[in-house]
Design a protein around this motif. Structure first.
Motif, PDB file in Angstrom:
ATOM      1  N   MET A 173       0.838  -1.187   0.000  1.00 31.94           N
ATOM      2  CA  MET A 173       0.000   0.000   0.000  1.00 31.94           C
ATOM      3  C   MET A 173       0.877   1.243   0.000  1.00 31.94           C
ATOM      4  O   MET A 173       1.907   1.282   0.656  1.00 31.94           O
ATOM      5  CB  MET A 173      -0.894   0.033   1.239  1.00 31.94           C
ATOM      6  CG  MET A 173      -2.011  -0.973   1.229  1.00 31.94           C
ATOM      7  SD  MET A 173      -3.187  -0.719   2.574  1.00 31.94           S
ATOM      8  CE  MET A 173      -2.134  -0.829   3.988  1.00 31.94           C
ATOM      9  N   ILE A 174       0.415   2.241  -0.723  1.00 23.72           N
ATOM     10  CA  ILE A 174       1.134   3.502  -0.865  1.00 23.72           C
ATOM     11  C   ILE A 174       0.309   4.601  -0.212  1.00 23.72           C
ATOM     12  O   ILE A 174      -0.871   4.781  -0.537  1.00 23.72           O
ATOM     13  CB  ILE A 174       1.327   3.861  -2.368  1.00 23.72           C
ATOM     14  CG1 ILE A 174       1.902   2.682  -3.157  1.00 23.72           C
ATOM     15  CG2 ILE A 174       2.153   5.121  -2.508  1.00 23.72           C
ATOM     16  CD1 ILE A 174       3.276   2.268  -2.802  1.00 23.72           C
ATOM     17  N   GLU A 175       0.932   5.376   0.692  1.00 20.91           N
ATOM     18  CA  GLU A 175       0.186   6.465   1.326  1.00 20.91           C
ATOM     19  C   GLU A 175      -0.005   7.611   0.335  1.00 20.91           C
ATOM     20  O   GLU A 175       0.904   7.965  -0.416  1.00 20.91           O
ATOM     21  CB  GLU A 175       0.881   6.964   2.588  1.00 20.91           C
ATOM     22  CG  GLU A 175       0.013   7.932   3.365  1.00 20.91           C
ATOM     23  CD  GLU A 175       0.485   8.218   4.774  1.00 20.91           C
ATOM     24  OE1 GLU A 175      -0.236   8.954   5.467  1.00 20.91           O
ATOM     25  OE2 GLU A 175       1.550   7.707   5.175  1.00 20.91           O
ATOM     26  N   MET A 176      -1.206   8.174   0.376  1.00 20.50           N
ATOM     27  CA  MET A 176      -1.592   9.234  -0.547  1.00 20.50           C
ATOM     28  C   MET A 176      -1.995  10.476   0.246  1.00 20.50           C
ATOM     29  O   MET A 176      -2.296  10.389   1.436  1.00 20.50           O
ATOM     30  CB  MET A 176      -2.784   8.781  -1.407  1.00 20.50           C
ATOM     31  CG  MET A 176      -2.623   7.450  -2.111  1.00 20.50           C
ATOM     32  SD  MET A 176      -1.341   7.431  -3.368  1.00 20.50           S
ATOM     33  CE  MET A 176      -2.127   8.378  -4.658  1.00 20.50           C
ATOM     34  N   GLU A 177      -2.001  11.606  -0.434  1.00 23.02           N
ATOM     35  CA  GLU A 177      -2.546  12.828   0.153  1.00 23.02           C
ATOM     36  C   GLU A 177      -3.569  13.406  -0.816  1.00 23.02           C
ATOM     37  O   GLU A 177      -3.422  13.275  -2.034  1.00 23.02           O
ATOM     38  CB  GLU A 177      -1.456  13.850   0.444  1.00 23.02           C
ATOM     39  CG  GLU A 177      -0.762  14.403  -0.794  1.00 23.02           C
ATOM     40  CD  GLU A 177       0.323  15.410  -0.484  1.00 23.02           C
ATOM     41  OE1 GLU A 177       0.290  16.013   0.603  1.00 23.02           O
ATOM     42  OE2 GLU A 177       1.212  15.590  -1.336  1.00 23.02           O
ATOM     43  N   LEU A 178      -4.588  14.014  -0.263  1.00 24.60           N
ATOM     44  CA  LEU A 178      -5.590  14.665  -1.091  1.00 24.60           C
ATOM     45  C   LEU A 178      -5.012  15.976  -1.593  1.00 24.60           C
ATOM     46  O   LEU A 178      -4.585  16.811  -0.798  1.00 24.60           O
ATOM     47  CB  LEU A 178      -6.863  14.912  -0.284  1.00 24.60           C
ATOM     48  CG  LEU A 178      -7.976  15.643  -1.024  1.00 24.60           C
ATOM     49  CD1 LEU A 178      -8.510  14.804  -2.175  1.00 24.60           C
ATOM     50  CD2 LEU A 178      -9.087  16.005  -0.071  1.00 24.60           C
ATOM     51  N   VAL A 179      -4.971  16.142  -2.897  1.00 22.44           N
ATOM     52  CA  VAL A 179      -4.440  17.362  -3.494  1.00 22.44           C
ATOM     53  C   VAL A 179      -5.564  18.358  -3.752  1.00 22.44           C
ATOM     54  O   VAL A 179      -5.452  19.531  -3.422  1.00 22.44           O
ATOM     55  CB  VAL A 179      -3.694  17.059  -4.820  1.00 22.44           C
ATOM     56  CG1 VAL A 179      -3.224  18.333  -5.479  1.00 22.44           C
ATOM     57  CG2 VAL A 179      -2.548  16.113  -4.578  1.00 22.44           C
ATOM     58  N   ALA A 180      -6.655  17.873  -4.349  1.00 25.67           N
ATOM     59  CA  ALA A 180      -7.735  18.796  -4.719  1.00 25.67           C
ATOM     60  C   ALA A 180      -8.961  18.025  -5.169  1.00 25.67           C
ATOM     61  O   ALA A 180      -8.893  16.842  -5.490  1.00 25.67           O
ATOM     62  CB  ALA A 180      -7.272  19.709  -5.855  1.00 25.67           C
ATOM     63  N   VAL A 181     -10.055  18.759  -5.195  1.00 28.69           N
ATOM     64  CA  VAL A 181     -11.273  18.317  -5.870  1.00 28.69           C
ATOM     65  C   VAL A 181     -11.501  19.356  -6.946  1.00 28.69           C
ATOM     66  O   VAL A 181     -11.565  20.551  -6.660  1.00 28.69           O
ATOM     67  CB  VAL A 181     -12.482  18.263  -4.916  1.00 28.69           C
ATOM     68  CG1 VAL A 181     -13.741  17.873  -5.676  1.00 28.69           C
ATOM     69  CG2 VAL A 181     -12.226  17.298  -3.785  1.00 28.69           C
ATOM     70  N   ARG A 182     -11.588  18.916  -8.183  1.00 25.15           N
ATOM     71  CA  ARG A 182     -11.720  19.847  -9.310  1.00 25.15           C
ATOM     72  C   ARG A 182     -12.883  19.432 -10.194  1.00 25.15           C
ATOM     73  O   ARG A 182     -13.374  18.321 -10.110  1.00 25.15           O
ATOM     74  CB  ARG A 182     -10.440  19.858 -10.143  1.00 25.15           C
ATOM     75  CG  ARG A 182      -9.251  20.366  -9.379  1.00 25.15           C
ATOM     76  CD  ARG A 182      -8.109  20.635 -10.308  1.00 25.15           C
ATOM     77  NE  ARG A 182      -7.001  21.173  -9.543  1.00 25.15           N
ATOM     78  CZ  ARG A 182      -5.748  20.945  -9.786  1.00 25.15           C
ATOM     79  NH1 ARG A 182      -5.403  20.156 -10.793  1.00 25.15           N
ATOM     80  NH2 ARG A 182      -4.799  21.481  -9.053  1.00 25.15           N
ATOM     81  N   ILE A 183     -13.251  20.340 -11.063  1.00 28.86           N
ATOM     82  CA  ILE A 183     -14.270  20.062 -12.076  1.00 28.86           C
ATOM     83  C   ILE A 183     -13.554  19.950 -13.416  1.00 28.86           C
ATOM     84  O   ILE A 183     -12.856  20.870 -13.840  1.00 28.86           O
ATOM     85  CB  ILE A 183     -15.328  21.189 -12.141  1.00 28.86           C
ATOM     86  CG1 ILE A 183     -16.007  21.381 -10.779  1.00 28.86           C
ATOM     87  CG2 ILE A 183     -16.338  20.915 -13.247  1.00 28.86           C
ATOM     88  CD1 ILE A 183     -16.803  20.197 -10.300  1.00 28.86           C
ATOM     89  N   GLU A 184     -13.699  18.810 -14.051  1.00 28.79           N
ATOM     90  CA  GLU A 184     -13.103  18.592 -15.373  1.00 28.79           C
ATOM     91  C   GLU A 184     -14.066  19.090 -16.441  1.00 28.79           C
ATOM     92  O   GLU A 184     -15.251  18.752 -16.423  1.00 28.79           O
ATOM     93  CB  GLU A 184     -12.812  17.102 -15.592  1.00 28.79           C
ATOM     94  CG  GLU A 184     -11.622  16.594 -14.831  1.00 28.79           C
ATOM     95  CD  GLU A 184     -10.312  17.156 -15.323  1.00 28.79           C
ATOM     96  OE1 GLU A 184     -10.030  17.091 -16.533  1.00 28.79           O
ATOM     97  OE2 GLU A 184      -9.556  17.661 -14.480  1.00 28.79           O
ATOM     98  N   LEU A 185     -13.543  19.879 -17.340  1.00 26.16           N
ATOM     99  CA  LEU A 185     -14.340  20.394 -18.450  1.00 26.16           C
ATOM    100  C   LEU A 185     -14.076  19.528 -19.671  1.00 26.16           C
ATOM    101  O   LEU A 185     -13.034  18.920 -19.772  1.00 26.16           O
ATOM    102  CB  LEU A 185     -13.970  21.850 -18.715  1.00 26.16           C
ATOM    103  CG  LEU A 185     -14.260  22.802 -17.547  1.00 26.16           C
ATOM    104  CD1 LEU A 185     -13.733  24.188 -17.859  1.00 26.16           C
ATOM    105  CD2 LEU A 185     -15.735  22.849 -17.226  1.00 26.16           C
ATOM    106  N   PRO A 186     -14.908  19.419 -20.624  1.00 26.25           N
ATOM    107  CA  PRO A 186     -16.138  20.181 -20.811  1.00 26.25           C
ATOM    108  C   PRO A 186     -17.348  19.556 -20.135  1.00 26.25           C
ATOM    109  O   PRO A 186     -18.412  20.145 -20.097  1.00 26.25           O
ATOM    110  CB  PRO A 186     -16.325  20.186 -22.326  1.00 26.25           C
ATOM    111  CG  PRO A 186     -15.758  18.872 -22.758  1.00 26.25           C
ATOM    112  CD  PRO A 186     -14.610  18.596 -21.808  1.00 26.25           C
ATOM    113  N   GLY A 187     -17.220  18.370 -19.540  1.00 24.38           N
ATOM    114  CA  GLY A 187     -18.386  17.672 -19.008  1.00 24.38           C
ATOM    115  C   GLY A 187     -18.810  18.081 -17.611  1.00 24.38           C
ATOM    116  O   GLY A 187     -19.777  17.548 -17.087  1.00 24.38           O
TER     117      GLY A 187
END
Length: 160
Positions: A1-15
């Motif tokens: 298992m690899i530890e992760m960090e939350l970078v961001a929540v984004r909205i992908e365009l165009p959808g």
């Protein structure tokens, strides 16, 4: 298992599709993008921003229930990617007993943020879906090469 960090929540365009971005803490610093639903994106964003709602939201309620039952969220793990769908597990402890509960990654992440526990991903998931993040030095090298190109280009080079 690899530890992760939350970078961001984004909205992908165009959808206008929400995506949560996790980054590996060590080694290659790979980015793991996971597309999620709008309500889950809101729940994660609220946790990131420390938004307190007048009444508990679903993930707040989950955390309150676990606290009331004496359960501790130890970690969440992004376990699998199958046919484009990510799977996760929430690892809990109640006294000396350990439990694992299957979850959508978005729910697991929203709960992890509220519980203050680490987020992990299986190496197989990162190998399949992780994107290698360019280092700052690599980015600067690309920009420098582009500058050199711009300085050396002549308008006559584009004449037909």
């Amino acid at each position: 298992m690899i530890e992760m960090e939350l970078v961001a929540v984004r909205i992908e365009l165009p959808g206008n599709t929400p995506v949560v971005l996790l980054r590996e803490l060590a080694e290659e610093r790979r980015i793991l993008p996971i597309f999620i639903g709008q309500p889950e994106a809101t729940a994660i964003a609220f946790a990131i921003d420390g938004v307190v709602t007048p009444r508990p939201m679903t993930h707040d309620l989950m955390k309150d229930l676990l606290d009331e039952l004496g359960a501790t969220v130890e970690r969440v793990v992004i376990t699998e990617l199958s046919e484009g769908t990510f799977f996760a597990e929430i690892h809990l402890s109640v006294g000396a007993a350990a439990h694992q509960v299957s979850s959508r990654p978005s729910d697991a992440i929203a709960l992890a943020l509220r519980a203050g526990c680490p987020i992990f991903a299986e190496e197989a998931v990162l190998s399949e879906a992780g994107l290698v993040e360019e280092s700052e030095q690599e980015s600067e090298e690309v920009v420098e090469k582009f500058r050199e190109f711009i300085e050396s280009v002549n308008p006559d080079d584009f004449a037909s």
